[in-house]
Design a protein around this motif. Sequence first.
Motif, PDB file in Angstrom:
ATOM      1  N   ASP A 110       0.842  -1.200   0.000  1.00  0.00           N
ATOM      2  CA  ASP A 110       0.000   0.000   0.000  1.00  0.00           C
ATOM      3  C   ASP A 110       0.871   1.241   0.000  1.00  0.00           C
ATOM      4  O   ASP A 110       2.081   1.178   0.273  1.00  0.00           O
ATOM      5  N   GLY A 111       0.244   2.354  -0.296  1.00  0.00           N
ATOM      6  CA  GLY A 111       0.981   3.597  -0.426  1.00  0.00           C
ATOM      7  C   GLY A 111       1.668   4.035   0.849  1.00  0.00           C
ATOM      8  O   GLY A 111       2.800   4.526   0.821  1.00  0.00           O
ATOM      9  N   GLU A 112       1.002   3.864   1.995  1.00  0.00           N
ATOM     10  CA  GLU A 112       1.585   4.301   3.259  1.00  0.00           C
ATOM     11  C   GLU A 112       2.851   3.516   3.590  1.00  0.00           C
ATOM     12  O   GLU A 112       3.833   4.072   4.092  1.00  0.00           O
ATOM     13  N   VAL A 214     -15.206  -2.883   7.650  1.00  0.00           N
ATOM     14  CA  VAL A 214     -14.586  -3.641   6.570  1.00  0.00           C
ATOM     15  C   VAL A 214     -14.608  -5.139   6.833  1.00  0.00           C
ATOM     16  O   VAL A 214     -14.493  -5.934   5.903  1.00  0.00           O
ATOM     17  N   CYS A 215     -14.782  -5.542   8.079  1.00  0.00           N
ATOM     18  CA  CYS A 215     -14.677  -6.953   8.452  1.00  0.00           C
ATOM     19  C   CYS A 215     -15.812  -7.788   7.857  1.00  0.00           C
ATOM     20  O   CYS A 215     -16.988  -7.500   8.108  1.00  0.00           O
ATOM     21  N   PRO A 216     -15.503  -8.834   7.088  1.00  0.00           N
ATOM     22  CA  PRO A 216     -16.565  -9.683   6.535  1.00  0.00           C
ATOM     23  C   PRO A 216     -17.392 -10.374   7.613  1.00  0.00           C
ATOM     24  O   PRO A 216     -18.575 -10.650   7.410  1.00  0.00           O
ATOM     25  N   ARG A 266      -5.427  -3.752   8.044  1.00  0.00           N
ATOM     26  CA  ARG A 266      -5.113  -3.018   6.816  1.00  0.00           C
ATOM     27  C   ARG A 266      -5.732  -1.638   6.805  1.00  0.00           C
ATOM     28  O   ARG A 266      -5.092  -0.658   6.391  1.00  0.00           O
ATOM     29  N   VAL A 267      -6.972  -1.520   7.284  1.00  0.00           N
ATOM     30  CA  VAL A 267      -7.668  -0.234   7.178  1.00  0.00           C
ATOM     31  C   VAL A 267      -7.482   0.654   8.403  1.00  0.00           C
ATOM     32  O   VAL A 267      -7.871   1.822   8.368  1.00  0.00           O
ATOM     33  N   GLN A 270      -4.594   4.006  12.561  1.00  0.00           N
ATOM     34  CA  GLN A 270      -3.644   4.114  13.667  1.00  0.00           C
ATOM     35  C   GLN A 270      -2.644   2.955  13.691  1.00  0.00           C
ATOM     36  O   GLN A 270      -1.832   2.845  14.604  1.00  0.00           O
ATOM     37  N   ASN A 271      -2.747   2.092  12.685  1.00  0.00           N
ATOM     38  CA  ASN A 271      -1.822   0.953  12.547  1.00  0.00           C
ATOM     39  C   ASN A 271      -1.811   0.041  13.761  1.00  0.00           C
ATOM     40  O   ASN A 271      -0.761  -0.481  14.167  1.00  0.00           O
ATOM     41  N   ILE A 272      -2.977  -0.204  14.340  1.00  0.00           N
ATOM     42  CA  ILE A 272      -3.099  -1.139  15.458  1.00  0.00           C
ATOM     43  C   ILE A 272      -3.159  -2.566  14.896  1.00  0.00           C
ATOM     44  O   ILE A 272      -3.950  -2.822  13.986  1.00  0.00           O
ATOM     45  N   PRO A 273      -2.365  -3.495  15.407  1.00  0.00           N
ATOM     46  CA  PRO A 273      -2.361  -4.872  14.870  1.00  0.00           C
ATOM     47  C   PRO A 273      -3.557  -5.668  15.382  1.00  0.00           C
ATOM     48  O   PRO A 273      -3.422  -6.651  16.116  1.00  0.00           O
ATOM     49  N   LEU A 274      -4.751  -5.260  14.968  1.00  0.00           N
ATOM     50  CA  LEU A 274      -5.977  -5.853  15.480  1.00  0.00           C
ATOM     51  C   LEU A 274      -6.101  -7.337  15.142  1.00  0.00           C
ATOM     52  O   LEU A 274      -6.736  -8.101  15.880  1.00  0.00           O
ATOM     53  N   HIS A 275      -5.498  -7.755  14.032  1.00  0.00           N
ATOM     54  CA  HIS A 275      -5.602  -9.155  13.629  1.00  0.00           C
ATOM     55  C   HIS A 275      -5.000 -10.095  14.663  1.00  0.00           C
ATOM     56  O   HIS A 275      -5.365 -11.274  14.727  1.00  0.00           O
TER      57      HIS A 275
END
Length: 324
Positions: A110-112, A214-216, A266-267, A270-275
């Motif tokens: 991604d761009g960031e 965004v979460c399916p 991904r979305v 704040q770049n929190i590693p939620l996964h």
Amino acid sequence: MQEMMIAKAKELLGSGAVNRVLGWKTGEFVYDITPAVFTSVEELEKDFVYNDFCGNNLSKYLIKESRKEGKILAFLKPCDTYSFNQLLKEHRILRDNVYVVGVPCEGKTDGETLKAKGVKGILGIRTEGDSFVVDTLYGEKTLAKADALPERCLSCKSKKHMVYDELLGPEGEVLDSHRFDMVEKIEKMTPDERFEFWRGELSRCIRCNACRNVCPACSCEKCVFDNDASGIAQKAAADSFEENMFHIIRAFHVAGRCTDCGECSRVCPQNIPLHLLNRKFIKDIDTFYGEYQAGEDTTTRAPLTNYDPGDVEPSIVYGKGGKK
């Protein structure tokens, strides 16, 4: 691959097999990719893209699209097909109204991420072997994929398409991804260290709801966090308790259903590693109920939807040395 996909879309539109196509298009910048529905050849030729920026999981958009008139062609990457299957299992997608074409994926950036690596003036991107070659205003820049891929792609669980009507490219294989390595690292922390780790991460949350939207697996008609009587509907967290509560409750809600697509991380602005929260639950399910992968098929019942007298209890968990 983009040319092949456009050709396939034109073919199916032209024959009347489908009346629209779900894919990707660029926004203001070349790396600003967004899901889009195309209804004509002209739209496809003008806007359709498939490149190394197309990380968006398209499966959730089919909840509404599959209920519209006619059949829709959906281009799905391997990780998307797991989410698609899970939504089929939950009767959220009408399978007969979707024509699935599987497309290969070797990881998306991604761009960031590229800008954080010092790449500016991005005009385009392509893959060459194990590298991304980025076309910029200042010439070409080459980055090793290992340095420019998000964690979800570096630890990809599978290149195999779980469902499709047609494939463009190989079916792919399930990978030995070592995706639980970071979870195990966090598990080895002391309780205080784990608490500080997650407080440091979750304290950055601004409650934008991007992860939920965004979460399916988050496909409720009305989310509990939108309940006006809850006192926290559509507002930023007032204290650390609310910051923790939102993400931990959301992780519990998708336990046994999360396919580990990584869209939440991904979305996150704040770049929190939620996964990692979801992966902890996936790892525990594998440990205490036997290996299970959500979205692998449409028939197997998830462990947490069945009751068995032998189900784990706190005494069993702690008896195995688990430190929760």
